[in-house]
Design a protein around this motif. Structure first.
Motif, PDB file in Angstrom:
ATOM      1  N   ALA A  76      -2.401  -9.704   0.030  1.00 22.16           N
ATOM      2  CA  ALA A  76      -3.307 -10.774   0.442  1.00 22.16           C
ATOM      3  C   ALA A  76      -4.024 -10.426   1.741  1.00 22.16           C
ATOM      4  O   ALA A  76      -5.238 -10.670   1.889  1.00 22.16           O
TER       5      ALA A  76
ATOM      6  N   LYS B 250       0.811 -16.153 -13.602  1.00 21.81           N
ATOM      7  CA  LYS B 250       2.006 -17.010 -13.674  1.00 21.81           C
ATOM      8  C   LYS B 250       2.038 -17.831 -14.956  1.00 21.81           C
ATOM      9  O   LYS B 250       3.097 -18.015 -15.566  1.00 21.81           O
TER      10      LYS B 250
ATOM     11  N   LEU C 293       3.214  -9.540  -2.064  1.00 19.66           N
ATOM     12  CA  LEU C 293       2.158 -10.555  -2.127  1.00 19.66           C
ATOM     13  C   LEU C 293       1.437 -10.713  -0.793  1.00 19.66           C
ATOM     14  O   LEU C 293       0.193 -10.798  -0.743  1.00 19.66           O
TER      15      LEU C 293
ATOM     16  N   GLN D  71       7.680 -11.101  -1.841  1.00 20.33           N
ATOM     17  CA  GLN D  71       6.929 -11.661  -0.726  1.00 20.33           C
ATOM     18  C   GLN D  71       6.268 -10.577   0.114  1.00 20.33           C
ATOM     19  O   GLN D  71       5.149 -10.766   0.616  1.00 20.33           O
TER      20      GLN D  71
ATOM     21  N   SER E  90       3.176 -11.578  -8.934  1.00 15.02           N
ATOM     22  CA  SER E  90       3.211 -12.988  -9.329  1.00 15.02           C
ATOM     23  C   SER E  90       3.926 -13.177 -10.657  1.00 15.02           C
ATOM     24  O   SER E  90       4.759 -14.080 -10.812  1.00 15.02           O
TER      25      SER E  90
ATOM     26  N   ILE F 105      -6.796 -16.321  -6.365  1.00 17.25           N
ATOM     27  CA  ILE F 105      -6.129 -17.501  -6.935  1.00 17.25           C
ATOM     28  C   ILE F 105      -6.141 -17.448  -8.461  1.00 17.25           C
ATOM     29  O   ILE F 105      -5.122 -17.696  -9.120  1.00 17.25           O
TER      30      ILE F 105
ATOM     31  N   ALA G 258      -4.945 -13.256  -9.622  1.00 18.50           N
ATOM     32  CA  ALA G 258      -3.744 -12.665  -9.040  1.00 18.50           C
ATOM     33  C   ALA G 258      -2.581 -13.645  -8.978  1.00 18.50           C
ATOM     34  O   ALA G 258      -1.444 -13.230  -8.763  1.00 18.50           O
ATOM     35  N   ASP G 259      -2.866 -14.930  -9.175  1.00 21.99           N
ATOM     36  CA  ASP G 259      -1.789 -15.912  -9.034  1.00 21.99           C
ATOM     37  C   ASP G 259      -1.706 -16.863 -10.223  1.00 21.99           C
ATOM     38  O   ASP G 259      -0.719 -16.870 -10.951  1.00 21.99           O
ATOM     39  N   LEU G 260      -2.726 -17.686 -10.422  1.00 20.94           N
ATOM     40  CA  LEU G 260      -2.668 -18.750 -11.422  1.00 20.94           C
ATOM     41  C   LEU G 260      -2.520 -18.222 -12.851  1.00 20.94           C
ATOM     42  O   LEU G 260      -1.585 -18.578 -13.572  1.00 20.94           O
TER      43      LEU G 260
ATOM     44  N   GLU H 240       7.679 -12.594 -10.209  1.00 20.04           N
ATOM     45  CA  GLU H 240       8.360 -13.692  -9.529  1.00 20.04           C
ATOM     46  C   GLU H 240       8.664 -14.843 -10.479  1.00 20.04           C
ATOM     47  O   GLU H 240       9.790 -15.320 -10.572  1.00 20.04           O
TER      48      GLU H 240
ATOM     49  N   SER I  33      -1.211  -7.687  -7.053  1.00 17.32           N
ATOM     50  CA  SER I  33      -0.764  -9.045  -6.765  1.00 17.32           C
ATOM     51  C   SER I  33      -0.376  -9.782  -8.046  1.00 17.32           C
ATOM     52  O   SER I  33       0.603 -10.549  -8.066  1.00 17.32           O
ATOM     53  N   ALA I  34      -1.127  -9.555  -9.125  1.00 14.18           N
ATOM     54  CA  ALA I  34      -0.801 -10.178 -10.417  1.00 14.18           C
ATOM     55  C   ALA I  34       0.561  -9.709 -10.922  1.00 14.18           C
ATOM     56  O   ALA I  34       1.339 -10.499 -11.478  1.00 14.18           O
TER      57      ALA I  34
END
Length: 430
Positions: free
Chosen positions: A71, A124, A67, A64, A21, A116, A119-121, A24, A17-18
């Motif tokens: 998820a 990015k 991700l 998408q 992210s 969060i 894998a995301d914050l 993207e 997921s990272a």
């Protein structure tokens, strides 16, 4: 599966997921100019990133798919992996009927927090630090996924394109750089220290040339010194001695009947050869450059380049002479404070007051006083014009106007013309 195996799978899913992210945000934030620079430096993957930016639909579809799939799997596996563990831990403080629900809730919160953060914050934010470098690093794995998952990509893309077509939404990215974008980048460069203050000001002045008309930098009609065809030698000498300009307009009796211009070097040659000074001799008069008063400074500069002449006579719509502008006038606008330590028409008396000549262009006043705009400023071009527009009459001494925290007061009048203003900061009452 054991708890350890579940944790390993969760870590793997977070890593996947990272990756998506980072990919993207890196592709979305990558600047085309920087990517082209990388390509010219030999980084071939930059060309692939540029191609994806031209047609980003498939890329974002892959992102998408990745991700959302990760998820969903993370939620399923996380609930199965951590719910029993949280239930056992909660038994030390609570062993009631809601124990299983509390354990499930804590498990969902824990897995969600992991995704969060890791894998995301955080991915990015890291990608935003160097989007172009991240984009070229991930582009080939993304292109491989595009091949492997092509049927799914085609299906989702087709549906998305159909929806966009129904609502008439463009499906391709169009990068149109405007002068405002460039000025914004210059401001950011100045704040970051990449551009020095003088370099920033110079570039800002260059873009300002397209917004300012020739009348904002010209010598106005009432300040013009000119010869008439029947000017006497004594008068010619007197004017040159008092106003040692390089060139003078020559008119047929009246200023609005311009017939040419004369270079003072030609007159000097007549004096050196002990010839009588005359404007009617062959070769003395030259054809002037005539331009309308609606031209911008940039257009005037192009006219100078095309004609090979370094000054021009400015006419209005009634074919009346409104002033004269030279190449030096235009370049002084570009160079600004780089060549002048202070504005010639604006003299600073102290921290809160300035003496301003009435014919000072409005743009210069706005720049020095940091004023954003004047009311209905398309109706006038000088600070004297502003005063007349606001007062709605021919001003007299002590007349004043208040605007954006400044008091503009007339202190000198010359034959109904505002010769000088006193501008002072108005202290705000607390």
């Amino acid at each position: 599966m054991s708890l350890f195996e579940h944790v390993l799978i969760i870590v793997l899913l977070i890593s996947v997921s990272a990756f998506f992210s980072m990919s993207e945000i890196a592709l979305a934030a990558s600047r085309k100019q920087r990517l082209r620079q990388l390509l010219s430096d030999g980084e071939l993957r930059a060309k692939q990133v540029l191609a994806l930016q031209e047609h980003p639909g498939s890329f974002f579809t892959i992102i998408q798919i990745g991700l959302n799939a990760v998820a969903i799997l993370g939620g399923i596996l996380g609930e199965a992996a951590f719910t029993p563990t949280f239930v056992e831990l909660l038994k030390f403080v609570y062993d009631g009927p809601a124990l299983q629900s509390l354990g499930f809730g804590l498990s969902v919160f824990f897995v969600t927090a992991l995704f969060i953060l890791f894998a995301d914050l955080m991915p990015k934010r890291l990608a935003m630090l160097a989007p172009e470098q991240v984009a070229v690093a991930v582009v080939r794995p993304i292109l491989l996924l595009l091949i492997v998952l092509k049927p799914l990509v085609w299906l989702f893309n087709s549906i998305a394109n159909l929806v966009f077509k129904i609502f008439n939404v463009p499906i391709q990215r169009k990068d149109q750089i405007t002068p405002e974008d460039i000025i914004s980048m210059m401001d950011e460069g100045a704040e970051a220290g990449v551009l020095q203050q003088q370099e920033h000001k110079l570039l800002e002045n260059v873009f300002d040339m397209d917004q300012r008309t020739v009348t904002s930098a010209m010598t106005p009609r009432e300040s013009l010194i000119y010869f008439v065809l029947k000017e006497t030698p004594e008068s010619i000498k007197a004017k040159i001695a008092e106003h040692p300009h390089a060139k003078f307009i020559v008119c047929d009796q009246a200023l609005d009947r311009v017939v040419g211009y004369v270079d003072t070097r030609d007159i000097l040659m007549q004096v050196l050869h002990e010839q009588s000074i005359s404007l009617s001799k062959e070769g003395i008069l030259r054809t002037p450059l005539i331009i309308p008063d609606t031209l911008s400074l940039y257009e005037a500069l192009a006219q100078f380049k095309a004609s090979g002449v370094d000054f021009a006579v400015i006419l209005n719509e009634y074919a009346l002479v409104v002033g004269m502008i030279t190449l030096k006038d235009v370049m002084s606008i570009v160079m600004g404070e780089l060549v002048n330590s202070e504005e010639e028409q604006i003299v600073k008396r102290d921290d809160d007051s300035w003496l301003v000549e009435g014919l000072t262009p409005l743009d210069d006043v706005m720049r020095v006083l940091s004023i954003d705009q004047f009311p209905d400023q398309e109706n006038y071009e000088t600070i004297a014009g502003f005063m007349m527009y606001m007062l709605r009459k021919i001003p007299k001494r002590t007349d004043f106007v208040l605007h954006q925290g400044y008091k503009f007061e007339v202190v000198d009048i010359d034959n109904y013309k505002i010769d000088q203003l006193l501008v002072t900061k108005v202290k705000q009452e607390i």
